[in-house]
Design a protein around this motif. Sequence first.
Motif, mmCIF file in Angstrom:
data_model
loop_
_atom_site.group_PDB
_atom_site.id
_atom_site.type_symbol
_atom_site.label_atom_id
_atom_site.label_comp_id
_atom_site.label_asym_id
_atom_site.label_seq_id
_atom_site.Cartn_x
_atom_site.Cartn_y
_atom_site.Cartn_z
ATOM 1 N N ILE A 15 -12.661 -32.435 -24.531
ATOM 2 C CA ILE A 15 -11.900 -33.174 -24.208
ATOM 3 C C ILE A 15 -11.994 -33.552 -22.919
ATOM 4 C CG2 ILE A 15 -10.484 -35.779 -24.150
ATOM 5 C CD1 ILE A 15 -12.092 -34.922 -26.391
ATOM 6 N N SER A 16 -12.249 -33.525 -22.342
ATOM 7 C CA SER A 16 -12.364 -33.741 -20.435
ATOM 8 C C SER A 16 -11.485 -34.738 -19.789
ATOM 9 C CB SER A 16 -13.801 -33.494 -19.700
ATOM 10 O OG SER A 16 -13.837 -34.667 -20.472
ATOM 11 N N CYS A 17 -11.113 -35.425 -20.704
ATOM 12 C CA CYS A 17 -10.497 -36.424 -19.207
ATOM 13 C C CYS A 17 -9.422 -37.702 -20.692
ATOM 14 C CB CYS A 17 -11.227 -37.639 -18.722
ATOM 15 S SG CYS A 17 -12.424 -38.683 -19.435
ATOM 16 N N VAL A 18 -8.289 -38.447 -19.697
ATOM 17 C CA VAL A 18 -7.600 -38.886 -21.056
ATOM 18 C C VAL A 18 -6.660 -40.515 -19.460
ATOM 19 C CG1 VAL A 18 -5.182 -36.996 -20.366
ATOM 20 C CG2 VAL A 18 -5.656 -39.178 -22.580
ATOM 21 N N SER A 19 -6.549 -41.146 -19.959
ATOM 22 C CA SER A 19 -6.415 -42.297 -19.396
ATOM 23 C C SER A 19 -5.547 -43.353 -20.599
ATOM 24 C CB SER A 19 -7.189 -42.954 -18.650
ATOM 25 O OG SER A 19 -6.453 -43.854 -17.975
ATOM 26 N N CYS A 20 -4.039 -43.283 -20.148
ATOM 27 C CA CYS A 20 -3.504 -44.400 -20.797
ATOM 28 C C CYS A 20 -2.912 -46.293 -20.050
ATOM 29 C CB CYS A 20 -2.253 -43.643 -21.567
ATOM 30 S SG CYS A 20 -0.980 -43.578 -20.322
ATOM 31 N N THR A 21 -2.937 -47.162 -21.235
ATOM 32 C CA THR A 21 -2.416 -48.159 -19.909
ATOM 33 C C THR A 21 -0.629 -48.072 -19.749
ATOM 34 O OG1 THR A 21 -2.199 -48.947 -22.054
ATOM 35 C CG2 THR A 21 -4.100 -49.433 -21.364
ATOM 36 N N SER A 22 -0.673 -49.277 -18.887
ATOM 37 C CA SER A 22 0.288 -49.086 -17.654
ATOM 38 C C SER A 22 1.010 -50.138 -18.814
ATOM 39 C CB SER A 22 0.207 -49.534 -16.471
ATOM 40 O OG SER A 22 -0.314 -51.068 -16.247
ATOM 41 N N ASP A 66 -25.117 -41.151 -20.923
ATOM 42 C CA ASP A 66 -26.610 -40.603 -21.288
ATOM 43 C C ASP A 66 -25.957 -38.858 -21.418
ATOM 44 O OD1 ASP A 66 -27.897 -42.489 -22.277
ATOM 45 O OD2 ASP A 66 -28.574 -42.609 -20.228
ATOM 46 N N ASP A 67 -24.913 -39.264 -21.235
ATOM 47 C CA ASP A 67 -24.317 -37.454 -20.262
ATOM 48 C C ASP A 67 -22.920 -36.664 -20.545
ATOM 49 O OD1 ASP A 67 -24.919 -34.844 -20.102
ATOM 50 O OD2 ASP A 67 -25.967 -35.051 -17.670
ATOM 51 N N ALA A 68 -22.256 -35.707 -20.120
ATOM 52 C CA ALA A 68 -20.783 -35.801 -20.358
ATOM 53 C C ALA A 68 -20.072 -37.101 -19.574
ATOM 54 C CB ALA A 68 -20.519 -34.090 -19.963
ATOM 55 N N VAL A 69 -19.141 -36.911 -20.196
ATOM 56 C CA VAL A 69 -18.173 -38.184 -18.965
ATOM 57 C C VAL A 69 -17.148 -37.180 -18.806
ATOM 58 C CG1 VAL A 69 -16.541 -39.338 -19.234
ATOM 59 C CG2 VAL A 69 -18.483 -40.213 -20.503
ATOM 60 N N TRP A 70 -16.781 -37.559 -17.460
ATOM 61 C CA TRP A 70 -15.468 -36.095 -16.544
ATOM 62 C C TRP A 70 -15.105 -37.044 -16.475
ATOM 63 C CZ3 TRP A 70 -16.596 -30.809 -17.420
ATOM 64 C CH2 TRP A 70 -18.066 -30.810 -17.611
ATOM 65 N N SER A 71 -14.208 -38.571 -16.501
ATOM 66 C CA SER A 71 -13.261 -39.102 -15.655
ATOM 67 C C SER A 71 -13.142 -40.141 -16.234
ATOM 68 C CB SER A 71 -12.626 -38.600 -14.474
ATOM 69 O OG SER A 71 -12.021 -40.211 -13.865
ATOM 70 N N CYS A 72 -12.289 -40.586 -17.085
ATOM 71 C CA CYS A 72 -11.708 -41.927 -17.235
ATOM 72 C C CYS A 72 -10.558 -42.783 -16.640
ATOM 73 C CB CYS A 72 -12.635 -41.824 -18.665
ATOM 74 S SG CYS A 72 -9.927 -41.397 -19.390
ATOM 75 N N ALA A 73 -10.411 -44.182 -16.390
ATOM 76 C CA ALA A 73 -9.653 -44.547 -15.960
ATOM 77 C C ALA A 73 -9.221 -45.880 -16.101
ATOM 78 C CB ALA A 73 -9.474 -44.328 -14.182
ATOM 79 N N PHE A 74 -7.701 -46.323 -16.729
ATOM 80 C CA PHE A 74 -7.582 -47.732 -17.299
ATOM 81 C C PHE A 74 -7.660 -48.268 -15.894
ATOM 82 C CE2 PHE A 74 -6.636 -46.842 -21.177
ATOM 83 C CZ PHE A 74 -7.859 -47.865 -22.319
ATOM 84 N N ASN A 75 -8.322 -49.582 -15.551
ATOM 85 C CA ASN A 75 -7.656 -49.982 -14.682
ATOM 86 C C ASN A 75 -5.836 -50.672 -14.635
ATOM 87 O OD1 ASN A 75 -7.071 -53.093 -12.998
ATOM 88 N ND2 ASN A 75 -9.253 -53.673 -13.468
ATOM 89 N N PRO A 76 -5.414 -50.748 -13.835
ATOM 90 C CA PRO A 76 -3.803 -50.711 -13.834
ATOM 91 C C PRO A 76 -4.025 -52.225 -13.340
ATOM 92 C CG PRO A 76 -4.276 -50.484 -11.078
ATOM 93 C CD PRO A 76 -6.124 -49.951 -12.207
#
Length: 432
Positions: free
Chosen positions: A66-73, A123-133
């Motif tokens: 796992i390369s990224c993580v994000s959570c809702t506000s 179609d390839d690796a995901v390096w970052s994710c971010a929830f819309n605040p």
Amino acid sequence: MIALERNNKGPKRSLQDHIDDVEAVQFSDDGKLLLSASSDCTARIWKTQAGRPAVQYRTLQHDEPISCVSCTSTKNSRGQCYVATAGARGQLSVWAVSLDQSVLGSGGAARNSLPHKVIDCHDDAVWSCAFNPTRDDVVATASSDGTVRTWDWNRGEEIAIYEGHMGWVTSCGYNRDASLLCSTSRDQSVRVWDAFRPGSQVVELWGHDSWVSAAAFTPTSESLFSASHDKTVRQWDLASGQEVAKLHGHEASVTALAISGDGEMMATTSWDGTCRLWSLRMRRLLCALHISAFHAPSSSSGWHGHSPAKGLAVSISPESDVAVGSTGGGLTILEPPSSDSDRPQHTTRHLSSPEPVSQMSGQEETGEEEEEVGGEVEKAVDEEEEERKREVDERVVDQVLSLFTKTPHISQYMDTHCADFAIDDPAAIAPE
């Protein structure tokens, strides 16, 4: 993980839960939770509380690194928050995590068996994710396929695709009101997109000499900081698209950065094994901390196992706690003191007041006198206000530094110098 407490005489508790590189960390908006993502195929959720060791609350098990993580506000009607994770397969997983306080206080780490939703997003690796605040049902992803995409994850539908980068997109993130979306890339650029007009680019920022690994908006969204493998962090004015400052000090690739919610402090991590704390108000380096002072890489973590820990990820909580992820499963929480009573009894280093803004912005002095406005009364008030601000700045510096000077275990690893931001005149922002 090592959690440092106020008024402690060293680390109180050391946990080694991750067994491979910690690639991403994020505090929740209220600072009560810390999320971490690792190459050991897990994301973990920790309960954090001032003055107490962090307690692992949830383990999100995956079958890929796992390369990224994000959570809702915010929480939904059932008291759940949503956590997004992604990795090498290009899939986005969204997990519904209960925040029941009785469970949080139990100290036991539960496992979420299955994600709430899984989307094949790239179609390839995901390096970052971010929830819309401002919208918990929208998440942005950045991928090796050269694109940034936004998703209505609940429906499993793509909202927009942002194209233009000529290499892997290494990170993405929203500003505070979700009107702007930034992305960084191996093509050495930072791009800012209009989040209200899907696919519309606002500005391209060129000047780094190698991959750009991360970027973050200031709270006002007037400027943006970016971190690069060229060993520098740069500040950009978004109105003009010009570089206004360059921060030197790291001796290897700068892998991550984070800016505090009040815009007062920035933390950066690097492959040189340090986490550096900067005062953005004073435009000064506060201190450089050697990660190996807090964490020795796990021997089970592959080729990193016998190497000094390298910084990979960083996040700052609303209380100015700093979380650092590193190679070999390292996850460290640094908790600055909160009051004058927490200061060490011995002398701490005081930093000089900042240079005039005109010098720090790279502008040349004209030698012209400022036009007098008001009179001696106004001048005296201005001088008194400047003195008050300087005293506040020095108290902030003392509070941050006291954490690292009061503990011999840590202070022996501290760099003994501080430095101004290095301001370069950006002669050429656009690529050749």
